[in-house]
Motif scaffolding. Structure first.
Motif, PDB file in Angstrom:
ATOM      1  N   LYS A  44       0.585  -0.852   0.246  1.00  0.00           N
ATOM      2  CA  LYS A  44       0.351  -0.202   0.278  1.00  0.00           C
ATOM      3  C   LYS A  44       0.937   1.431  -0.291  1.00  0.00           C
ATOM      4  CE  LYS A  44      -2.294  -0.811   4.166  1.00  0.00           C
ATOM      5  NZ  LYS A  44      -1.078  -2.533   4.136  1.00  0.00           N
ATOM      6  N   SER A  45       1.656   0.806   0.861  1.00  0.00           N
ATOM      7  CA  SER A  45       2.260   2.741   0.942  1.00  0.00           C
ATOM      8  C   SER A  45       3.615   2.598  -0.041  1.00  0.00           C
ATOM      9  CB  SER A  45       2.906   2.433   1.641  1.00  0.00           C
ATOM     10  OG  SER A  45       2.971   2.508   3.344  1.00  0.00           O
ATOM     11  N   THR A  46       3.755   1.651  -0.838  1.00  0.00           N
ATOM     12  CA  THR A  46       4.585   1.217  -2.184  1.00  0.00           C
ATOM     13  C   THR A  46       3.984   2.696  -2.996  1.00  0.00           C
ATOM     14  OG1 THR A  46       6.292  -0.171  -1.331  1.00  0.00           O
ATOM     15  CG2 THR A  46       6.352   0.803  -3.851  1.00  0.00           C
ATOM     16  N   ALA A 162      -3.330   9.897   1.657  1.00  0.00           N
ATOM     17  CA  ALA A 162      -3.492   9.314   3.250  1.00  0.00           C
ATOM     18  C   ALA A 162      -2.903   7.709   3.547  1.00  0.00           C
ATOM     19  CB  ALA A 162      -4.354  10.166   3.740  1.00  0.00           C
ATOM     20  N   ASP A 163      -2.189   7.837   4.365  1.00  0.00           N
ATOM     21  CA  ASP A 163      -0.527   6.946   3.914  1.00  0.00           C
ATOM     22  C   ASP A 163      -1.506   6.076   5.914  1.00  0.00           C
ATOM     23  OD1 ASP A 163      -0.221   3.951   4.294  1.00  0.00           O
ATOM     24  OD2 ASP A 163       1.879   4.706   3.266  1.00  0.00           O
ATOM     25  N   GLU A 164      -2.961   5.624   6.178  1.00  0.00           N
ATOM     26  CA  GLU A 164      -2.640   5.409   7.489  1.00  0.00           C
ATOM     27  C   GLU A 164      -3.256   6.468   7.653  1.00  0.00           C
ATOM     28  OE1 GLU A 164      -1.974   1.772   9.161  1.00  0.00           O
ATOM     29  OE2 GLU A 164      -1.058   1.017   7.123  1.00  0.00           O
ATOM     30  N   PRO A 165      -3.439   7.628   7.993  1.00  0.00           N
ATOM     31  CA  PRO A 165      -3.956   9.099   8.838  1.00  0.00           C
ATOM     32  C   PRO A 165      -3.951   8.420  10.373  1.00  0.00           C
ATOM     33  CG  PRO A 165      -5.801   8.690   7.330  1.00  0.00           C
ATOM     34  CD  PRO A 165      -4.555   7.498   6.877  1.00  0.00           C
TER      35      PRO A 165
HETATM   36 MG   LIG Z   1       2.480   1.069   4.702  1.00  0.00          MG
END
Ligand SMILES: [Mg+2]
Ligand SMILES: Nc1ncnc2c1ncn2[C@@H]1O[C@H](COP(=O)(O)OP(=O)(O)O)[C@@H](O)[C@H]1O
Length: 220
Positions: A44-46, A162-165
């Motif tokens: 996901k973050s990638t 938004a990455d796991e905000p």
């Molecule tokens: Mg991640």
């Protein structure tokens, strides 16, 4: 307005190469709210970093407003990241020596036309009007994250990534934070892509995606 085609990224570390994202492909129209769920390590973050112009894909294209952003020279890409994109991460990362309103205004030093009144208006939208002169250490984690959201919207971005905000917040605060994203999404028609662990919150997005071992698919 965002078109992701066959985006792939493999990390070559010390051990076996890891393909973190494999042939990701989807499009979003302007103003859509997309959620991405998936286990830790699913890529996901990638993926978010490649869409946001932070991490260069090995192959594939990320097209924003008709242009593949990965063909841009570095300075143009940096400009795009600051003017058209905004990022919200798990931790607010506010500057401790600046007040809340100064933190919200900070992105404007790299460009943009917002002034103090805009920062105040955004802080009012996230319910922090009475705290604009305070410092980050005087705020709770949830309040700090609300400041980070206000800061994300200061340059009137086209896309918020938004990455796991809400990854570090309790459930009630998490629901508040999501409400603010929803409000900015509907008021400003900002496209939002949000990675979240919370399936109830993910379900409320207008487009819902799941990542599994590097492969993204849309859920009905
Ligand atoms: Mg991640
Ligand atoms: N800089 C890196 N170098 C090597 N491997 C990485 C790097 N970043 C992420 N990975 C690996 O890529 C995979 C996907 O990671 P990531 O995109 O962070 O997933 P998620 O955000 O879904 O937890 C994982 O197996 C992770 O260990």
């Amino acid at each position: 307005m965002i078109d992701i085609k066959d985006v792939t990224k493999t990390y070559h570390g010390t051990g076996q190469p890891v393909t973190a994202v494999r042939n990701a492909r989807f499009s979003l129209s302007s103003g859509e709210f997309a959620s991405i769920v998936g286990h830790s390590g699913s890529g996901k973050s990638t993926l978010i970093s490649m869409i946001g112009g932070i991490l260069r894909p090995d192959s594939g294209t990320v097209t924003v407003d008709g242009e593949n952003i990965w063909t841009y020279p570095d300075d143009r890409l940096a400009n795009l990241r600051n003017s058209r994109f905004a990022f919200v991460y798990q931790f607010a990362s506010l500057i401790p020596t600046l007040t809340i309103e100064e933190n919200v205004l900070l992105p404007t030093i790299f460009g943009g036309t917002a002034v103090l009144a805009d920062a105040e208006r955004l802080l009012e939208m996230v319910g922090l009007k009475d705290k604009i002169k305070r410092y980050p250490s005087e705020l709770s984690g949830g309040e700090q994250q609300r400041v980070a959201i206000a800061r994300a919207f200061i340059n009137d971005p086209a896309i918020v990534l938004a990455d796991e905000p809400t990854g570090d917040l309790d459930e009630e605060t998490e629901a508040d934070i999501i409400r603010f994203f929803e409000r900015f999404n509907s008021d400003k028609r900002t496209t939002i892509i949000m990675v979240t662990h919370n399936s109830d919150l993910a379900a409320r997005a207008s487009r819902r995606f799941r990542m599994k071992a590097g492969i993204i698919e849309e859920r009905s």
